[in-house]
Design a protein around this motif. Structure first.
Motif, PDB file in Angstrom:
ATOM      1  N   ALA A  71     -20.681 -25.457   1.412  1.00 11.93           N
ATOM      2  CA  ALA A  71     -20.033 -24.206   1.846  1.00 11.93           C
ATOM      3  C   ALA A  71     -18.514 -24.181   1.608  1.00 11.93           C
ATOM      4  O   ALA A  71     -17.993 -23.186   1.083  1.00 11.93           O
ATOM      5  CB  ALA A  71     -20.361 -23.933   3.307  1.00 11.93           C
ATOM      6  N   PRO A  72     -17.761 -25.235   1.960  1.00 10.54           N
ATOM      7  CA  PRO A  72     -16.313 -25.182   1.717  1.00 10.54           C
ATOM      8  C   PRO A  72     -15.957 -25.073   0.231  1.00 10.54           C
ATOM      9  O   PRO A  72     -14.928 -24.482  -0.132  1.00 10.54           O
ATOM     10  CB  PRO A  72     -15.796 -26.493   2.314  1.00 10.54           C
ATOM     11  N   PHE A  73     -16.796 -25.648  -0.637  1.00 12.13           N
ATOM     12  CA  PHE A  73     -16.545 -25.553  -2.082  1.00 12.13           C
ATOM     13  C   PHE A  73     -16.885 -24.149  -2.592  1.00 12.13           C
ATOM     14  O   PHE A  73     -16.147 -23.583  -3.402  1.00 12.13           O
ATOM     15  CB  PHE A  73     -17.358 -26.614  -2.830  1.00 12.13           C
ATOM     16  N   ILE A  74     -17.986 -23.592  -2.104  1.00  8.62           N
ATOM     17  CA  ILE A  74     -18.372 -22.235  -2.494  1.00  8.62           C
ATOM     18  C   ILE A  74     -17.296 -21.237  -2.062  1.00  8.62           C
ATOM     19  O   ILE A  74     -16.982 -20.283  -2.784  1.00  8.62           O
ATOM     20  CB  ILE A  74     -19.766 -21.891  -1.909  1.00  8.62           C
ATOM     21  N   ALA A  75     -16.677 -21.492  -0.919  1.00  3.94           N
ATOM     22  CA  ALA A  75     -15.626 -20.599  -0.402  1.00  3.94           C
ATOM     23  C   ALA A  75     -14.396 -20.562  -1.306  1.00  3.94           C
ATOM     24  O   ALA A  75     -13.616 -19.603  -1.268  1.00  3.94           O
ATOM     25  CB  ALA A  75     -15.224 -21.041   1.004  1.00  3.94           C
ATOM     26  N   ILE A  76     -14.216 -21.599  -2.145  1.00  2.67           N
ATOM     27  CA  ILE A  76     -13.057 -21.614  -3.057  1.00  2.67           C
ATOM     28  C   ILE A  76     -13.488 -21.424  -4.509  1.00  2.67           C
ATOM     29  O   ILE A  76     -12.759 -21.762  -5.429  1.00  2.67           O
ATOM     30  CB  ILE A  76     -12.201 -22.889  -2.883  1.00  2.67           C
ATOM     31  N   GLY A  77     -14.694 -20.861  -4.699  1.00  5.08           N
ATOM     32  CA  GLY A  77     -15.088 -20.427  -6.037  1.00  5.08           C
ATOM     33  C   GLY A  77     -16.162 -21.227  -6.729  1.00  5.08           C
ATOM     34  O   GLY A  77     -16.584 -20.879  -7.841  1.00  5.08           O
ATOM     35  N   TYR A  78     -16.632 -22.320  -6.132  1.00  6.40           N
ATOM     36  CA  TYR A  78     -17.671 -23.137  -6.776  1.00  6.40           C
ATOM     37  C   TYR A  78     -19.029 -22.439  -6.751  1.00  6.40           C
ATOM     38  O   TYR A  78     -19.328 -21.671  -5.841  1.00  6.40           O
ATOM     39  CB  TYR A  78     -17.777 -24.505  -6.094  1.00  6.40           C
ATOM     40  N   LYS A  79     -19.855 -22.737  -7.758  1.00  2.00           N
ATOM     41  CA  LYS A  79     -21.204 -22.165  -7.846  1.00  2.00           C
ATOM     42  C   LYS A  79     -22.218 -23.270  -8.150  1.00  2.00           C
ATOM     43  O   LYS A  79     -21.913 -24.208  -8.896  1.00  2.00           O
ATOM     44  CB  LYS A  79     -21.270 -21.107  -8.951  1.00  2.00           C
ATOM     45  N   PRO A  80     -23.447 -23.167  -7.584  1.00  2.91           N
ATOM     46  CA  PRO A  80     -24.479 -24.166  -7.884  1.00  2.91           C
ATOM     47  C   PRO A  80     -24.906 -24.083  -9.343  1.00  2.91           C
ATOM     48  O   PRO A  80     -25.103 -22.992  -9.873  1.00  2.91           O
ATOM     49  CB  PRO A  80     -25.631 -23.796  -6.934  1.00  2.91           C
ATOM     50  N   CYS A  81     -25.048 -25.251  -9.986  1.00  2.00           N
ATOM     51  CA  CYS A  81     -25.353 -25.263 -11.428  1.00  2.00           C
ATOM     52  C   CYS A  81     -26.478 -26.210 -11.826  1.00  2.00           C
ATOM     53  O   CYS A  81     -26.852 -26.248 -12.999  1.00  2.00           O
ATOM     54  CB  CYS A  81     -24.099 -25.635 -12.216  1.00  2.00           C
TER      55      CYS A  81
ATOM     56  N   LEU B 182     -34.263 -38.721  -2.363  1.00  2.00           N
ATOM     57  CA  LEU B 182     -33.034 -37.930  -2.380  1.00  2.00           C
ATOM     58  C   LEU B 182     -33.228 -36.634  -3.168  1.00  2.00           C
ATOM     59  O   LEU B 182     -33.995 -36.584  -4.132  1.00  2.00           O
ATOM     60  CB  LEU B 182     -31.892 -38.715  -3.036  1.00  2.00           C
ATOM     61  N   TYR B 183     -32.505 -35.608  -2.742  1.00  2.00           N
ATOM     62  CA  TYR B 183     -32.398 -34.348  -3.481  1.00  2.00           C
ATOM     63  C   TYR B 183     -30.900 -34.099  -3.671  1.00  2.00           C
ATOM     64  O   TYR B 183     -30.087 -34.434  -2.795  1.00  2.00           O
ATOM     65  CB  TYR B 183     -33.027 -33.201  -2.684  1.00  2.00           C
ATOM     66  N   ALA B 184     -30.526 -33.530  -4.815  1.00  2.00           N
ATOM     67  CA  ALA B 184     -29.099 -33.295  -5.072  1.00  2.00           C
ATOM     68  C   ALA B 184     -28.891 -32.007  -5.847  1.00  2.00           C
ATOM     69  O   ALA B 184     -29.797 -31.514  -6.520  1.00  2.00           O
ATOM     70  CB  ALA B 184     -28.501 -34.473  -5.847  1.00  2.00           C
ATOM     71  N   GLU B 185     -27.699 -31.469  -5.727  1.00  2.00           N
ATOM     72  CA  GLU B 185     -27.267 -30.320  -6.525  1.00  2.00           C
ATOM     73  C   GLU B 185     -25.851 -30.587  -7.012  1.00  2.00           C
ATOM     74  O   GLU B 185     -25.098 -31.333  -6.370  1.00  2.00           O
ATOM     75  CB  GLU B 185     -27.294 -29.026  -5.701  1.00  2.00           C
ATOM     76  N   HIS B 186     -25.506 -29.981  -8.154  1.00  2.00           N
ATOM     77  CA  HIS B 186     -24.107 -30.064  -8.555  1.00  2.00           C
ATOM     78  C   HIS B 186     -23.514 -28.663  -8.653  1.00  2.00           C
ATOM     79  O   HIS B 186     -24.212 -27.684  -8.899  1.00  2.00           O
ATOM     80  CB  HIS B 186     -23.916 -30.899  -9.833  1.00  2.00           C
ATOM     81  N   PHE B 187     -22.204 -28.599  -8.428  1.00  2.00           N
ATOM     82  CA  PHE B 187     -21.480 -27.340  -8.325  1.00  2.00           C
ATOM     83  C   PHE B 187     -20.299 -27.365  -9.281  1.00  2.00           C
ATOM     84  O   PHE B 187     -19.671 -28.406  -9.473  1.00  2.00           O
ATOM     85  CB  PHE B 187     -20.990 -27.123  -6.889  1.00  2.00           C
TER      86      PHE B 187
END
Length: 263
Positions: free
Chosen positions: A58-68, A78-83
């Motif tokens: 959430a804090p990264f999305i708030a400054i413009g990051y998007k899930p990719c 484990l499960y992971a996502e990168h932004f």
């Protein structure tokens, strides 16, 4: 980019002071005329509602990051996502979480009891990303968790912070190969993660990576201080895709072995 830089500066301060003090020495060894480019950072958590991957994102999305990208590591549960940020110079962010429900009943109960201690207010402030542990734990509980899941033990002991930063080798002039960076580091006394080979990946998957083994750092437990694996430093070389742009994703088989830098 100002807010991005502020957040990453705070993450770097915590990482170099608490989790990976040797990173400053590695940084100095590799820095040339230009500041080093950070390819990505990695953060770890549990998939419990209070502290799940989405809370860290959430804090990264708030400054413009998007899930990719999405990634699964079945054996490590484990499960992971990168932004990514629209500005290509901003570091990528790799966030993983332990699938707690796939673990033993004892581990599940223990992690829920730890996370229940975390104050809701602290988790609403982006500074929790580099704030360390939000619960109390004794060393026996840490050892029990780590025996089943090294990852669970790591997060339980350290809390929140950058597990690693990553030097982009693509920008370096003195070195163009991951193995040459490994050679320099070994010459200067650093241990290299050899799991799956010292260089993980190859030009075919468009990404090569290596990493130091984690620093042993002092962690305070309810029953005293123990020295346990903290953070490590990673190195990444990306190769161009058919369109000429550098590959920006991650390779599950390689990342799986990078996780073992803290083992």
């Amino acid at each position: 980019m100002e807010r991005v830089e502020q957040l990453f500066n705070a993450l770097w301060q915590d990482y170099t002071q608490r989790l990976c003090p040797s990173a400053a020495q590695v940084h100095a060894l590799l820095t040339e005329d230009e500041p080093l480019l950070n390819d990505h950072i990695a953060l770890r958590t549990f998939n419990l509602p209070k502290v799940g991957l989405d809370k860290l994102a959430a804090p990264f999305i708030a400054i413009g990051y998007k899930p990719c990208g999405q990634y699964r590591f079945e054996t490590k549960k484990l499960y992971a996502e990168h932004f990514e940020h629209p500005n290509p110079e901003a570091p990528k962010v790799f966030i993983s979480e332990l699938m707690v429900g796939q673990c033993s009943a004892q581990l599940q109960q223990t992690l829920r009891e730890l996370v229940d201690q975390a104050p809701e207010a602290a988790l609403r402030d982006p500074s929790f990303l580099y704030g360390g542990r939000l619960w109390d734990i004794d060393s026996e509980t840490y050892e029990m968790l780590a025996a089943e899941s090294e990852y669970a033990g790591w997060v339980a002991a350290h809390g929140f912070g950058a597990n690693h930063f990553t030097v982009s080798i693509n920008q370096l002039e003195q070195f163009t190969e991951v193995r040459d960076v490994n050679h320099l580091l070994r010459h200067n006394g650093f241990a290299i993660n050899g799991s799956g080979g010292e260089v993980k990946g190859d030009p075919e998957v468009m990404l090569e990576q290596s990493s130091t083994m984690a620093d042993k750092v002092a962690v305070g437990f309810l029953d005293g201080v123990k020295h346990i694996p903290g953070g490590f430093y990673e190195f990444a070389k990306r190769y161009p895709q058919a369109d000429g742009e550098l590959y920006r994703g991650f390779v599950e088989a390689s990342a799986d072995k990078i996780f073992e830098s803290t083992n």
